[in-house]
Design a protein around this motif. Structure first.
Motif, PDB file in Angstrom:
ATOM      1  N   TYR A 190       0.816  -1.220   0.000  1.00 33.57           N
ATOM      2  CA  TYR A 190       0.000   0.000   0.000  1.00 33.57           C
ATOM      3  C   TYR A 190       0.849   1.269   0.000  1.00 33.57           C
ATOM      4  CZ  TYR A 190      -4.367   2.476   1.185  1.00 33.57           C
ATOM      5  OH  TYR A 190      -5.477   3.272   1.174  1.00 33.57           O
ATOM      6  N   VAL A 191       1.913   1.288   0.800  1.00 29.92           N
ATOM      7  CA  VAL A 191       2.743   2.495   0.908  1.00 29.92           C
ATOM      8  C   VAL A 191       3.512   2.778  -0.384  1.00 29.92           C
ATOM      9  CG1 VAL A 191       4.678   3.555   2.130  1.00 29.92           C
ATOM     10  CG2 VAL A 191       2.900   2.365   3.416  1.00 29.92           C
ATOM     11  N   PRO A 192       4.234   1.800  -0.954  1.00 30.17           N
ATOM     12  CA  PRO A 192       4.919   2.084  -2.226  1.00 30.17           C
ATOM     13  C   PRO A 192       3.966   2.504  -3.337  1.00 30.17           C
ATOM     14  CG  PRO A 192       5.772   0.065  -1.254  1.00 30.17           C
ATOM     15  CD  PRO A 192       4.572   0.452  -0.450  1.00 30.17           C
ATOM     16  N   LEU A 193       2.731   1.999  -3.290  1.00 28.25           N
ATOM     17  CA  LEU A 193       1.738   2.356  -4.300  1.00 28.25           C
ATOM     18  C   LEU A 193       1.437   3.853  -4.260  1.00 28.25           C
ATOM     19  CD1 LEU A 193       0.274   0.616  -6.365  1.00 28.25           C
ATOM     20  CD2 LEU A 193      -1.625   0.398  -4.765  1.00 28.25           C
ATOM     21  N   ALA A 194       1.356   4.415  -3.058  1.00 29.95           N
ATOM     22  CA  ALA A 194       1.089   5.848  -2.926  1.00 29.95           C
ATOM     23  C   ALA A 194       2.269   6.680  -3.415  1.00 29.95           C
ATOM     24  CB  ALA A 194       0.772   6.185  -1.472  1.00 29.95           C
ATOM     25  N   PHE A 195       3.488   6.246  -3.107  1.00 30.58           N
ATOM     26  CA  PHE A 195       4.661   6.966  -3.607  1.00 30.58           C
ATOM     27  C   PHE A 195       4.725   6.899  -5.134  1.00 30.58           C
ATOM     28  CE2 PHE A 195       6.522   6.347   0.756  1.00 30.58           C
ATOM     29  CZ  PHE A 195       6.676   7.695   1.035  1.00 30.58           C
ATOM     30  N   ALA A 196       4.359   5.745  -5.701  1.00 29.59           N
ATOM     31  CA  ALA A 196       4.335   5.613  -7.162  1.00 29.59           C
ATOM     32  C   ALA A 196       3.306   6.556  -7.774  1.00 29.59           C
ATOM     33  CB  ALA A 196       4.031   4.169  -7.551  1.00 29.59           C
ATOM     34  N   ALA A 197       2.128   6.664  -7.140  1.00 28.65           N
ATOM     35  CA  ALA A 197       1.097   7.583  -7.634  1.00 28.65           C
ATOM     36  C   ALA A 197       1.611   9.016  -7.635  1.00 28.65           C
ATOM     37  CB  ALA A 197      -0.156   7.467  -6.768  1.00 28.65           C
ATOM     38  N   SER A 198       2.335   9.390  -6.592  1.00 28.88           N
ATOM     39  CA  SER A 198       2.892  10.741  -6.515  1.00 28.88           C
ATOM     40  C   SER A 198       3.845  11.010  -7.676  1.00 28.88           C
ATOM     41  CB  SER A 198       3.617  10.924  -5.177  1.00 28.88           C
ATOM     42  OG  SER A 198       4.210  12.198  -5.093  1.00 28.88           O
ATOM     43  N   ALA A 199       4.717  10.051  -7.960  1.00 29.29           N
ATOM     44  CA  ALA A 199       5.701  10.230  -9.031  1.00 29.29           C
ATOM     45  C   ALA A 199       5.029  10.343 -10.399  1.00 29.29           C
ATOM     46  CB  ALA A 199       6.686   9.066  -9.021  1.00 29.29           C
ATOM     47  N   ILE A 200       4.006   9.520 -10.641  1.00 28.36           N
ATOM     48  CA  ILE A 200       3.370   9.523 -11.965  1.00 28.36           C
ATOM     49  C   ILE A 200       2.500  10.763 -12.153  1.00 28.36           C
ATOM     50  CG2 ILE A 200       1.891   8.218 -13.535  1.00 28.36           C
ATOM     51  CD1 ILE A 200       2.792   5.688 -12.060  1.00 28.36           C
ATOM     52  N   LEU A 201       1.847  11.228 -11.092  1.00 29.80           N
ATOM     53  CA  LEU A 201       1.091  12.480 -11.192  1.00 29.80           C
ATOM     54  C   LEU A 201       2.025  13.650 -11.490  1.00 29.80           C
ATOM     55  CD1 LEU A 201      -1.406  11.954  -8.243  1.00 29.80           C
ATOM     56  CD2 LEU A 201      -2.041  12.274 -10.640  1.00 29.80           C
ATOM     57  N   LEU A 242       1.706  15.975  -4.373  1.00 31.63           N
ATOM     58  CA  LEU A 242       2.058  16.229  -2.970  1.00 31.63           C
ATOM     59  C   LEU A 242       1.080  15.539  -2.024  1.00 31.63           C
ATOM     60  CD1 LEU A 242       3.055  20.013  -3.093  1.00 31.63           C
ATOM     61  CD2 LEU A 242       4.578  18.042  -2.789  1.00 31.63           C
ATOM     62  N   VAL A 243      -0.193  15.557  -2.373  1.00 32.66           N
ATOM     63  CA  VAL A 243      -1.206  14.900  -1.538  1.00 32.66           C
ATOM     64  C   VAL A 243      -0.961  13.391  -1.494  1.00 32.66           C
ATOM     65  CG1 VAL A 243      -3.664  14.390  -1.314  1.00 32.66           C
ATOM     66  CG2 VAL A 243      -2.928  16.697  -1.916  1.00 32.66           C
ATOM     67  N   ALA A 244      -0.614  12.796  -2.641  1.00 33.66           N
ATOM     68  CA  ALA A 244      -0.328  11.358  -2.681  1.00 33.66           C
ATOM     69  C   ALA A 244       0.864  11.012  -1.797  1.00 33.66           C
ATOM     70  CB  ALA A 244      -0.062  10.916  -4.121  1.00 33.66           C
ATOM     71  N   MET A 245       1.874  11.862  -1.794  1.00 39.44           N
ATOM     72  CA  MET A 245       3.035  11.624  -0.944  1.00 39.44           C
ATOM     73  C   MET A 245       2.652  11.713   0.537  1.00 39.44           C
ATOM     74  SD  MET A 245       6.771  13.485  -1.085  1.00 39.44           S
ATOM     75  CE  MET A 245       6.925  12.981  -2.800  1.00 39.44           C
ATOM     76  N   ALA A 246       1.791  12.671   0.864  1.00 40.09           N
ATOM     77  CA  ALA A 246       1.335  12.803   2.250  1.00 40.09           C
ATOM     78  C   ALA A 246       0.555  11.568   2.693  1.00 40.09           C
ATOM     79  CB  ALA A 246       0.470  14.054   2.393  1.00 40.09           C
ATOM     80  N   SER A 247      -0.265  11.014   1.796  1.00 42.62           N
ATOM     81  CA  SER A 247      -1.048   9.830   2.151  1.00 42.62           C
ATOM     82  C   SER A 247      -0.140   8.642   2.451  1.00 42.62           C
ATOM     83  CB  SER A 247      -2.029   9.481   1.027  1.00 42.62           C
ATOM     84  OG  SER A 247      -1.366   8.916  -0.083  1.00 42.62           O
ATOM     85  N   ALA A 248       0.947   8.508   1.691  1.00 38.85           N
ATOM     86  CA  ALA A 248       1.890   7.417   1.944  1.00 38.85           C
ATOM     87  C   ALA A 248       2.534   7.562   3.317  1.00 38.85           C
ATOM     88  CB  ALA A 248       2.962   7.396   0.858  1.00 38.85           C
ATOM     89  N   CYS A 249       2.881   8.782   3.676  1.00 36.05           N
ATOM     90  CA  CYS A 249       3.527   9.019   4.974  1.00 36.05           C
ATOM     91  C   CYS A 249       2.579   8.697   6.129  1.00 36.05           C
ATOM     92  CB  CYS A 249       4.001  10.465   5.059  1.00 36.05           C
ATOM     93  SG  CYS A 249       5.334  10.870   3.899  1.00 36.05           S
TER      94      CYS A 249
END
Length: 422
Positions: free
Chosen positions: A299-310, A397-404
């Motif tokens: 779940y966590v790497p998925l959110a970081f990946a979403a941040s990078a692709i956005l 930025l929001v996706a990165m915050a969700s991962a954290c």
């Protein structure tokens, strides 16, 4: 029926025990998948109709975001109540009535031509639609083996992405030839029929079980003091906000900023949706079979990946090759839209089973509150900066915050499945 003597008697016994269970699991999961396909046709089909609604009613980007957010507002406002009602009154009453209400509201909305009427009707439809996730989550826990919960959650939620994919392809065509109201009316009628079918066909557990569930849910405080549940609710609000912003504006971005034709823009949205469908199944299977039911590790790497692709999407423009645009859309779908099965599995894992309906409702209330805020906010950023780039970067930025946030969730230790020979 003849018995194959080449198979040891012990193995024959295992087969007799396992095949009916497997078939029962498959039947339940398929039924839940189809419910999500049908009942998500209007909520997830609206983004494909946004250009036609904007043209007919002359709306700004912020107003479009507000119209989309009204649906989320209805889900958020009713989410907690529907979760509790499912635990107390049963799924048959909650989902049967709720989905029927959603279908009727969407059908009436298709005949409306004023913004106030659409906002009210979309909010009512959202309230009815809010019953689907608590109901299907609870059915998974009641009817599906625990070792398959992650996969089951992913597959059933994939129904929503498949619905979004189909509507992304079909609704623009219907909109061009018959108008957006025809597409919305058809979807509303289908949802209403599905709700009536659930009310007629579904059978809840004995009333005594629900009464015991009622006794275990005396106050909301039990859920709100669950640290891990609250963290997941906040995180889900961010992720669902991202999801609705992407679905609401991706087609407009494709037409206005990338200068694509309507068919090409619709294809971009469809690829994003179907990639989300694949992601919801794939990540659930990976979690169940590669990581023993652990969710955070995926779940966590998925959110970081979403941040990078956005962030990558924010740099796309009219000169970007079409194949690359399709790859970016697929990446956003797999990461930013493919999280829900894992998210729901993690949510139900941090609460007692008798509180699953209420916890799902609370999670939905938070989740769609995020959509209420972030969808019009995206439009506001674009209108005032005249750049989609800034809005996509804000979502990154929001996706990165969700991962954290998820890093601080204490995931329960997954139970090991019994050995095959036992």
């Amino acid at each position: 029926m003849p018995i194959d003597d080449s198979v040891p008697s012990h193995d024959r016994g295992i087969r007799r025990l396992r095949l009916p269970a497997l078939n029962a699991n498959a039947r339940v999961i398929f039924a839940l998948f189809m419910i999500h396909v049908v009942c998500s046709s209007a909520p997830l089909g609206i983004p494909a109709l946004i250009p036609f609604i904007q043209s007919d009613l002359g709306l700004s980007l912020t107003e479009l975001g507000g119209l989309s957010a009204s649906l989320s507002l209805g889900v958020a406002a009713a989410g907690l109540f529907t979760g509790w009602s499912g635990d107390i009154f049963g799924i048959r009453v909650m989902a049967g009535i709720g989905l029927s209400l959603a279908g009727i509201a969407f059908f009436i909305a298709s005949q409306s031509t004023t913004i106030p009427a659409l906002v009210v009707l979309f909010a009512l439809a959202g309230a009815g639609y809010s019953t689907i996730t608590p109901a299907t989550n609870k059915i998974v826990l009641q009817r599906v083996e625990k070792r398959l919960w992650g996969t089951a959650m992913g597959i059933k939620q994939t129904g929503a992405s498949v619905s979004g994919f189909l509507t992304a392809l079909l609704f623009p065509i219907i909109g061009v030839h018959f108008g957006w109201s025809t597409a919305l009316a058809g979807a509303g009628a289908a949802i209403m029929i599905c709700g009536i079918t659930v009310f007629i066909v579904h059978r809840d557990p004995p009333a005594g079980d629900r009464q015991a569930s009622r006794g275990n849910q005396r106050s909301l405080r039990r859920l709100l003091t669950n640290r891990d549940l609250v963290l997941l609710c906040v995180e889900t609000a961010l992720r669902v906000g991202i999801q609705f912003a992407v679905l609401t504006y991706l087609l407009l971005f494709s037409l206005d900023e990338l200068k694509l034709s309507v068919p090409a823009g619709a294809a971009i949205l469809a690829v994003c949706q179907i990639a989300g469908a694949v992601g919801r199944i794939f990540w659930g299977v990976v979690s169940d079979y590669c990581f023993g039911g652990r969710r955070k590790v995926v779940y966590v790497p998925l959110a970081f990946a979403a941040s990078a692709i956005l962030l990558l999407l924010s740099f796309c423009d009219a000169a970007t090759p079409l194949p690359l645009l399709f790859l970016v859309a697929a990446g956003i779908g797999v990461s930013a839209l493919g999280f829900q099965g894992l998210g729901f599995s993690l949510t139900v894992a941090v609460v007692p089973q008798e509180n699953v309906g209420a916890a799902s409702g609370l999670s939905m209330a938070f989740a769609f509150s995020g959509a209420v805020v972030m969808t019009p906010m995206f439009g506001y950023i674009v209108e005032h900066t005249h750049l989609f780039e800034r809005a996509w970067q804000a979502l990154a930025l929001v996706a990165m915050a969700s991962a954290c946030i998820v890093l601080f969730v204490r995931e329960p230790v997954a139970e090991k499945a019994p050995a095959a020979a036992e």
